[in-house]
Design an enzyme around this catalytic site. Structure first.
Site, PDB file in Angstrom:
ATOM      1  N   GLU A 265       0.854  -1.194   0.000  1.00 45.07           N
ATOM      2  CA  GLU A 265       0.000   0.000   0.000  1.00 45.07           C
ATOM      3  C   GLU A 265       0.885   1.238   0.000  1.00 45.07           C
ATOM      4  O   GLU A 265       1.865   1.302   0.741  1.00 45.07           O
ATOM      5  CB  GLU A 265      -0.905   0.073   1.242  1.00 45.07           C
ATOM      6  CG  GLU A 265      -2.032  -0.924   1.310  1.00 45.07           C
ATOM      7  CD  GLU A 265      -2.890  -0.723   2.568  1.00 45.07           C
ATOM      8  OE1 GLU A 265      -2.725   0.325   3.236  1.00 45.07           O
ATOM      9  OE2 GLU A 265      -3.703  -1.610   2.872  1.00 45.07           O
ATOM     10  N   GLU A 321     -13.544   5.511   0.277  1.00 43.73           N
ATOM     11  CA  GLU A 321     -14.411   4.563   0.984  1.00 43.73           C
ATOM     12  C   GLU A 321     -15.016   5.248   2.206  1.00 43.73           C
ATOM     13  O   GLU A 321     -14.335   5.478   3.205  1.00 43.73           O
ATOM     14  CB  GLU A 321     -13.615   3.319   1.383  1.00 43.73           C
ATOM     15  CG  GLU A 321     -13.057   2.560   0.185  1.00 43.73           C
ATOM     16  CD  GLU A 321     -12.130   1.425   0.596  1.00 43.73           C
ATOM     17  OE1 GLU A 321     -12.604   0.464   1.220  1.00 43.73           O
ATOM     18  OE2 GLU A 321     -10.916   1.516   0.294  1.00 43.73           O
ATOM     19  N   LYS A 324     -15.012   3.899   6.214  1.00 42.47           N
ATOM     20  CA  LYS A 324     -13.797   3.627   6.981  1.00 42.47           C
ATOM     21  C   LYS A 324     -13.776   4.544   8.199  1.00 42.47           C
ATOM     22  O   LYS A 324     -13.958   5.757   8.082  1.00 42.47           O
ATOM     23  CB  LYS A 324     -12.546   3.859   6.131  1.00 42.47           C
ATOM     24  CG  LYS A 324     -12.384   2.872   4.986  1.00 42.47           C
ATOM     25  CD  LYS A 324     -10.985   2.926   4.405  1.00 42.47           C
ATOM     26  CE  LYS A 324      -9.990   2.306   5.373  1.00 42.47           C
ATOM     27  NZ  LYS A 324      -8.633   2.247   4.811  1.00 42.47           N
ATOM     28  N   GLU A 330      -8.774   8.851   6.198  1.00 38.98           N
ATOM     29  CA  GLU A 330      -9.056   7.429   6.005  1.00 38.98           C
ATOM     30  C   GLU A 330     -10.076   7.188   4.893  1.00 38.98           C
ATOM     31  O   GLU A 330     -10.077   6.142   4.255  1.00 38.98           O
ATOM     32  CB  GLU A 330      -9.570   6.804   7.306  1.00 38.98           C
ATOM     33  CG  GLU A 330      -8.496   6.530   8.334  1.00 38.98           C
ATOM     34  CD  GLU A 330      -7.504   5.495   7.849  1.00 38.98           C
ATOM     35  OE1 GLU A 330      -7.928   4.399   7.458  1.00 38.98           O
ATOM     36  OE2 GLU A 330      -6.293   5.789   7.853  1.00 38.98           O
TER      37      GLU A 330
END
Length: 463
Positions: A265, A321, A324, A330
């Site tokens: 990542e 997203e 999260k 985040e």
């Protein structure tokens, strides 16, 4: 053959090599309630010319959809299954039979990743997973072998907090409490099976925690600065190389100097909370574009400690997203909005020069905000959810909600949103230093506008 013909052949070979050296993948997470279907998501990945994708589970719909694509796939064994697999060979074989075997060979599964940042959990259950991690990886590898599957490597993605020292890179060292019992067995396994050391590495975090002492250009691969490591005499021109080489030096100190790295990542947030500097579209696009150029260069650049060595790299993430938890960043790492539109232009192949992209919105938060910040209810938030969060916070935490009682200073206006905002600000201001965030399951957001009214003074955080 004339010199011109030789020159043209050389140019052709360079272009072919460039096209074949695409080590860029994308992380496809699904922690959102507004994301496209798996079918549309795989279509988008294909249109983006992604060559690799990393999944956080073994979703059967996604694995089936990938069977007609040329995309290479990494599949993850969830953390909660590690301890059982570690001691139960039948469970390991069943996991492989159910989640891998049905999709081969059409779906090009190349890596099985056991767990996600397992060594970052310090709970009692988390520490048990530390001990079970390598045995689980060994069980999965044995199960693959028993089923005559030799094309899949086994690894585990770890966070940078597995190191107790990262700067300068030559002082890289694994944490003492995991070094002997976890890291050395892990490195032995990776070395023996010729697999990768997968690392989640985000230059955004060290920069944002120390923006006055770390150059933003250094974090974004924009040049202009060279830093010499006094221990190794190696020279660094960007923060990512420093972070990667700290892992390489840490492995070398334990006698493992040849295990290849893979970046499981990396990325840069395109937005975030007020107290998260540098999280903006300009920086996200700059980081990821320069990253891709760097990782697709042929011959490979490698790092100062390992020049010329290619590094498979997965960008986080495909989508923003919205479910999260945690700080605002985040939920804002995506290359795409949930509707499939790009957050900014990106070319995963690395063929498009950075200078060829269109203009970006100017960054407005590269300097940390100074002033007071409050945590208030999101406009339009569901009233029943707000009331539940308000009641829970007042009952379960050490937040004084007496000011909301009838006749008290914060009772009026009699509004769920107003009362929730007071409680959210009270909680966040009291526990932010202990890691609390202004999120409350998506019901809250930060603001610089003082919500206090009359005698009711909302607690705040001063940045």
């Amino acid at each position: 053959m004339g010199l011109l013909a030789v020159f043209l052949l050389w140019l052709l070979s360079l272009s072919r090599a460039k096209a074949s050296n695409n080590n860029i993948g994308v992380n496809y997470g699904q922690l959102g309630n507004n994301l496209p279907s798996p079918y549309l998501s795989i279509e988008l990945l294909t249109k983006m010319k992604a060559r690799h994708v990393k999944l956080y589970d073994a979703n059967p719909d996604i694995l089936n959809l990938l069977s007609i694509r040329k995309i290479q796939v990494s599949v993850m064994v969830p953390n909660n299954e590690i301890s059982n697999i570690a001691v139960n060979r039948r469970a390991a074989e069943e996991w492989v039979r159910n989640n891998v075997l049905p999709y081969l060979p059409k779906t090009k599964i190349r890596y099985l990743l056991v767990g996600n940042e397992v060594l970052s959990s310090y709970s009692e259950q988390g520490r048990q997973m530390w001990r079970d991690l390598v045995p689980a990886m060994q069980m999965i590898k044995r199960s693959l072998k028993a089923l005559n599957i030799s094309s899949i490597k086994v690894g585990t993605p770890l966070a940078m907090d597995v190191l107790e020292s990262t700067f300068p890179p030559s002082r890289g060292m694994f944490r003492y409490e995991i070094r002997d019992n976890v890291i050395i067995p892990l490195l032995n396994f990776l070395n023996r099976t010729k697999s990768f050391f997968f690392i989640d590495v985000y230059p955004y975090f060290p920069w944002s925690q120390n923006p006055y002492n770390i150059s933003l250009d250094f974090a974004l691969f924009r040049g202009g600065l060279s830093i010499r490591d006094p221990g190794s005499a190696l020279v660094y021109t960007n923060l990512l190389d420093q972070m990667l080489d700290s892992v390489i030096f840490a492995m070398s100190k334990l006698g493992f100097s040849n295990i290849p790295l893979a970046i499981s990542e990396t990325g840069w947030p395109n937005s975030g909370d007020i107290d998260e500097p540098g999280a903006n579209i300009f920086n996200a696009a700059t980081y990821n574009r320069n990253l891709i150029q760097r990782m697709t260069t042929n011959p490979p650049l490698g790092t100062p400690a390992r020049p010329g060595v290619p590094i498979p790299t997965y960008i986080f993430s495909l989508f923003d997203e919205n479910r999260k938890p945690g700080p605002g960043t985040e939920r804002h790492w995506g290359l795409l909005h949930p509707d499939g539109k790009p957050v900014y232009e990106i070319d995963l192949t690395g063929k498009l020069a950075v200078a060829d992209f269109g203009p970006l919105p100017a960054p407005k938060n590269n300097v940390p905000y100074k002033g007071r910040v409050w945590c208030v209810a999101v406009k339009g938030a569901n009233a029943m959810e707000l009331e539940a969060a308000l009641t829970y916070t007042c009952n379960q935490s050490n937040v004084n909600c007496d000011g909301l009682a009838p006749g008290r200073e914060c009772y009026e206006p009699v509004s769920i949103a107003a009362h929730a905002s007071y409680v959210f600000s009270s909680y966040w201001s009291k526990f932010r230093s202990q890691g609390a965030t202004c999120y409350f399951n998506g019901l809250a957001q930060q603001t610089t506008s003082n919500p206090s009214r009359g005698p009711c003074k909302f607690p705040s955080v001063t940045l």
